[in-house]
Design a protein around this motif. Structure first.
Motif, PDB file in Angstrom:
ATOM      1  N   LYS A 124       1.281 -22.424  22.321  1.00  0.00           N
ATOM      2  CA  LYS A 124       0.937 -23.656  21.624  1.00  0.00           C
ATOM      3  C   LYS A 124      -0.102 -23.441  20.540  1.00  0.00           C
ATOM      4  CE  LYS A 124       2.659 -26.818  24.792  1.00  0.00           C
ATOM      5  NZ  LYS A 124       3.079 -28.128  24.744  1.00  0.00           N
ATOM      6  N   LYS A 125      -0.869 -22.347  20.661  1.00  0.00           N
ATOM      7  CA  LYS A 125      -1.888 -22.114  19.638  1.00  0.00           C
ATOM      8  C   LYS A 125      -1.223 -21.710  18.335  1.00  0.00           C
ATOM      9  CE  LYS A 125      -5.592 -20.540  22.636  1.00  0.00           C
ATOM     10  NZ  LYS A 125      -6.432 -19.406  22.984  1.00  0.00           N
ATOM     11  N   PRO A 126      -1.641 -22.321  17.255  1.00  0.00           N
ATOM     12  CA  PRO A 126      -1.058 -21.901  15.978  1.00  0.00           C
ATOM     13  C   PRO A 126      -1.588 -20.518  15.595  1.00  0.00           C
ATOM     14  CG  PRO A 126      -2.724 -23.589  15.618  1.00  0.00           C
ATOM     15  CD  PRO A 126      -2.552 -23.446  17.097  1.00  0.00           C
ATOM     16  N   ALA A 127      -0.735 -19.770  14.957  1.00  0.00           N
ATOM     17  CA  ALA A 127      -1.133 -18.430  14.515  1.00  0.00           C
ATOM     18  C   ALA A 127      -2.179 -18.565  13.424  1.00  0.00           C
ATOM     19  CB  ALA A 127       0.092 -17.674  13.999  1.00  0.00           C
ATOM     20  N   PRO A 128      -3.186 -17.704  13.459  1.00  0.00           N
ATOM     21  CA  PRO A 128      -4.196 -17.797  12.404  1.00  0.00           C
ATOM     22  C   PRO A 128      -3.574 -17.497  11.052  1.00  0.00           C
ATOM     23  CG  PRO A 128      -4.531 -15.811  13.716  1.00  0.00           C
ATOM     24  CD  PRO A 128      -3.458 -16.604  14.372  1.00  0.00           C
ATOM     25  N   ALA A 129      -4.039 -18.256  10.080  1.00  0.00           N
ATOM     26  CA  ALA A 129      -3.522 -18.055   8.729  1.00  0.00           C
ATOM     27  C   ALA A 129      -3.986 -16.699   8.232  1.00  0.00           C
ATOM     28  CB  ALA A 129      -4.012 -19.161   7.805  1.00  0.00           C
ATOM     29  N   SER A 130      -3.061 -15.891   7.836  1.00  0.00           N
ATOM     30  CA  SER A 130      -3.431 -14.547   7.369  1.00  0.00           C
ATOM     31  C   SER A 130      -3.859 -14.597   5.907  1.00  0.00           C
ATOM     32  CB  SER A 130      -2.269 -13.583   7.550  1.00  0.00           C
ATOM     33  OG  SER A 130      -1.054 -14.187   7.244  1.00  0.00           O
ATOM     34  N   ALA A 131      -4.849 -13.810   5.670  1.00  0.00           N
ATOM     35  CA  ALA A 131      -5.367 -13.747   4.306  1.00  0.00           C
ATOM     36  C   ALA A 131      -4.365 -13.009   3.434  1.00  0.00           C
ATOM     37  CB  ALA A 131      -6.701 -13.010   4.300  1.00  0.00           C
ATOM     38  N   PRO A 132      -4.368 -13.294   2.165  1.00  0.00           N
ATOM     39  CA  PRO A 132      -3.434 -12.595   1.286  1.00  0.00           C
ATOM     40  C   PRO A 132      -3.718 -11.090   1.316  1.00  0.00           C
ATOM     41  CG  PRO A 132      -4.815 -14.132   0.037  1.00  0.00           C
ATOM     42  CD  PRO A 132      -5.148 -14.284   1.467  1.00  0.00           C
ATOM     43  N   ARG A 133      -2.669 -10.329   1.452  1.00  0.00           N
ATOM     44  CA  ARG A 133      -2.790  -8.873   1.555  1.00  0.00           C
ATOM     45  C   ARG A 133      -3.138  -8.274   0.204  1.00  0.00           C
ATOM     46  NH1 ARG A 133      -1.794  -5.937   6.445  1.00  0.00           N
ATOM     47  NH2 ARG A 133      -1.057  -7.481   7.895  1.00  0.00           N
ATOM     48  N   SER A 134      -3.933  -7.272   0.284  1.00  0.00           N
ATOM     49  CA  SER A 134      -4.267  -6.569  -0.957  1.00  0.00           C
ATOM     50  C   SER A 134      -3.271  -5.437  -1.151  1.00  0.00           C
ATOM     51  CB  SER A 134      -5.697  -6.026  -0.870  1.00  0.00           C
ATOM     52  OG  SER A 134      -5.768  -5.118   0.211  1.00  0.00           O
ATOM     53  N   GLU A 135      -3.533  -4.609  -2.143  1.00  0.00           N
ATOM     54  CA  GLU A 135      -2.611  -3.523  -2.462  1.00  0.00           C
ATOM     55  C   GLU A 135      -2.635  -2.430  -1.409  1.00  0.00           C
ATOM     56  OE1 GLU A 135      -3.049  -2.041  -6.386  1.00  0.00           O
ATOM     57  OE2 GLU A 135      -3.227  -4.039  -7.201  1.00  0.00           O
ATOM     58  N   ASP A 136      -3.686  -2.363  -0.599  1.00  0.00           N
ATOM     59  CA  ASP A 136      -3.770  -1.290   0.392  1.00  0.00           C
ATOM     60  C   ASP A 136      -3.239  -1.765   1.750  1.00  0.00           C
ATOM     61  OD1 ASP A 136      -7.318  -1.472   1.118  1.00  0.00           O
ATOM     62  OD2 ASP A 136      -5.794  -3.023   1.030  1.00  0.00           O
ATOM     63  N   ASP A 137      -2.107  -2.486   1.751  1.00  0.00           N
ATOM     64  CA  ASP A 137      -1.544  -2.934   3.013  1.00  0.00           C
ATOM     65  C   ASP A 137      -0.835  -1.795   3.752  1.00  0.00           C
ATOM     66  OD1 ASP A 137       1.433  -4.654   1.778  1.00  0.00           O
ATOM     67  OD2 ASP A 137       0.463  -2.819   1.142  1.00  0.00           O
ATOM     68  N   PHE A 138      -0.649  -0.674   3.090  1.00  0.00           N
ATOM     69  CA  PHE A 138      -0.056   0.486   3.745  1.00  0.00           C
ATOM     70  C   PHE A 138      -1.121   1.454   4.218  1.00  0.00           C
ATOM     71  CE2 PHE A 138       3.403  -0.916   0.915  1.00  0.00           C
ATOM     72  CZ  PHE A 138       4.391  -1.083   1.859  1.00  0.00           C
ATOM     73  N   SER A 139      -2.359   1.013   4.286  1.00  0.00           N
ATOM     74  CA  SER A 139      -3.434   1.928   4.658  1.00  0.00           C
ATOM     75  C   SER A 139      -3.308   2.399   6.102  1.00  0.00           C
ATOM     76  CB  SER A 139      -4.796   1.258   4.444  1.00  0.00           C
ATOM     77  OG  SER A 139      -4.886   0.101   5.257  1.00  0.00           O
ATOM     78  N   ASP A 140      -2.851   1.523   6.997  1.00  0.00           N
ATOM     79  CA  ASP A 140      -2.702   1.958   8.380  1.00  0.00           C
ATOM     80  C   ASP A 140      -1.586   2.994   8.522  1.00  0.00           C
ATOM     81  OD1 ASP A 140      -0.843   0.062   7.683  1.00  0.00           O
ATOM     82  OD2 ASP A 140      -0.808  -0.924   9.635  1.00  0.00           O
ATOM     83  N   ILE A 141      -0.525   2.851   7.732  1.00  0.00           N
ATOM     84  CA  ILE A 141       0.544   3.837   7.768  1.00  0.00           C
ATOM     85  C   ILE A 141       0.056   5.164   7.196  1.00  0.00           C
ATOM     86  CG2 ILE A 141       2.854   4.380   6.885  1.00  0.00           C
ATOM     87  CD1 ILE A 141       3.409   1.379   6.941  1.00  0.00           C
ATOM     88  N   GLU A 142      -0.712   5.095   6.127  1.00  0.00           N
ATOM     89  CA  GLU A 142      -1.264   6.324   5.531  1.00  0.00           C
ATOM     90  C   GLU A 142      -2.185   7.029   6.514  1.00  0.00           C
ATOM     91  OE1 GLU A 142      -3.140   5.264   1.875  1.00  0.00           O
ATOM     92  OE2 GLU A 142      -1.253   4.718   0.913  1.00  0.00           O
ATOM     93  N   ALA A 143      -2.982   6.258   7.276  1.00  0.00           N
ATOM     94  CA  ALA A 143      -3.878   6.851   8.252  1.00  0.00           C
ATOM     95  C   ALA A 143      -3.098   7.591   9.345  1.00  0.00           C
ATOM     96  CB  ALA A 143      -4.768   5.775   8.870  1.00  0.00           C
ATOM     97  N   ILE A 144      -2.015   7.019   9.758  1.00  0.00           N
ATOM     98  CA  ILE A 144      -1.180   7.665  10.780  1.00  0.00           C
ATOM     99  C   ILE A 144      -0.575   8.945  10.237  1.00  0.00           C
ATOM    100  CG2 ILE A 144       0.927   7.409  12.163  1.00  0.00           C
ATOM    101  CD1 ILE A 144       0.248   4.432  12.378  1.00  0.00           C
ATOM    102  N   LEU A 145      -0.079   8.877   9.005  1.00  0.00           N
ATOM    103  CA  LEU A 145       0.516  10.076   8.405  1.00  0.00           C
ATOM    104  C   LEU A 145      -0.513  11.177   8.208  1.00  0.00           C
ATOM    105  CD1 LEU A 145       2.875   8.415   5.768  1.00  0.00           C
ATOM    106  CD2 LEU A 145       3.541   9.551   7.896  1.00  0.00           C
ATOM    107  N   LYS A 146      -1.732  10.841   7.797  1.00  0.00           N
ATOM    108  CA  LYS A 146      -2.780  11.830   7.637  1.00  0.00           C
ATOM    109  C   LYS A 146      -3.180  12.432   8.965  1.00  0.00           C
ATOM    110  CE  LYS A 146      -4.850  10.010   3.435  1.00  0.00           C
ATOM    111  NZ  LYS A 146      -6.020   9.349   2.867  1.00  0.00           N
ATOM    112  N   LYS A 147      -3.186  11.610  10.001  1.00  0.00           N
ATOM    113  CA  LYS A 147      -3.545  12.085  11.320  1.00  0.00           C
ATOM    114  C   LYS A 147      -2.567  13.169  11.798  1.00  0.00           C
ATOM    115  CE  LYS A 147      -4.000  10.450  16.059  1.00  0.00           C
ATOM    116  NZ  LYS A 147      -3.854   9.297  16.955  1.00  0.00           N
ATOM    117  N   HIS A 148      -1.310  13.022  11.450  1.00  0.00           N
ATOM    118  CA  HIS A 148      -0.293  14.000  11.857  1.00  0.00           C
ATOM    119  C   HIS A 148      -0.114  15.093  10.827  1.00  0.00           C
ATOM    120  CE1 HIS A 148       0.986  11.919  15.472  1.00  0.00           C
ATOM    121  NE2 HIS A 148       0.920  10.775  14.806  1.00  0.00           N
ATOM    122  N   GLY A 149      -0.874  15.090   9.785  1.00  0.00           N
ATOM    123  CA  GLY A 149      -0.824  16.148   8.795  1.00  0.00           C
ATOM    124  C   GLY A 149       0.339  16.057   7.836  1.00  0.00           C
ATOM    125  N   ILE A 150       0.792  14.873   7.616  1.00  0.00           N
ATOM    126  CA  ILE A 150       1.924  14.725   6.700  1.00  0.00           C
ATOM    127  C   ILE A 150       1.446  14.191   5.368  1.00  0.00           C
ATOM    128  CG2 ILE A 150       4.139  13.566   6.378  1.00  0.00           C
ATOM    129  CD1 ILE A 150       4.436  13.480   9.360  1.00  0.00           C
TER     130      ILE A 150
END
Length: 150
Positions: A124-150
């Motif tokens: 029943k709780k409404p989802a929090p309104a997400s802030a507009p994404r910036s250009e670095d929305d792939f930063s978490d994916i990049e962090a994962i790739l760097k962690k594995h050395g790719i």
């Protein structure tokens, strides 16, 4: 006369099949075949075959057989519906009373489970309104790739 002869021949053949089946040590099946084989012989001996031979050309007799067939269909269909529903109304009430007695006997102080609409606080709780994404929305994916050395 010919009907009696045919029925007697069918009975004799059936008893022969029953004897062969019993010889193969399948006694239950042999008893069943013998029972079916004795039916035409019994019909001949009781005079039912003569009666049928006399009533075969009678349209009233055939209409009576049709009525008996309809009655049998009604009985069979109502029994099938009763089986699907779980028995007659009286049997269902008795089963419900027995179930209630068992439920009370097992836990007489327990409350009945709620059958109403469940409430979920998370749903029943409404989802929090997400802030507009910036250009670095792939930063978490990049962090994962760097962690594995790719």
């Amino acid at each position: 006369m010919i009907a009696e002869t045919v029925c007697s021949a069918v009975a004799a053949a059936g008893l022969g099949v029953a004897a062969i089946t019993a010889y193969r040590r399948r006694f239950l099946a042999a008893a069943r075949v013998a029972g079916y084989a004795l039916v035409p012989l019994g019909l001949v001996m009781t005079g039912v075959v003569d009666w049928l031979a006399d009533t075969a050309p009678s349209p009233t007799a055939w209409a009576g057989f049709g009525v008996l067939g309809v009655a049998w269909l009604l009985f069979a269909s109502t029994r099938a519906v009763e089986r699907r529903r779980g028995g007659t109304r009286k049997e269902r009430k008795a089963a419900e009373a027995e179930a209630a007695a068992q439920r009370d006997a097992v836990a007489p102080t327990a409350s009945a489970p709620s059958l109403g609409q469940g409430t979920r606080s998370a749903a029943k709780k409404p989802a929090p309104a997400s802030a507009p994404r910036s250009e670095d929305d792939f930063s978490d994916i990049e962090a994962i790739l760097k962690k594995h050395g790719i």
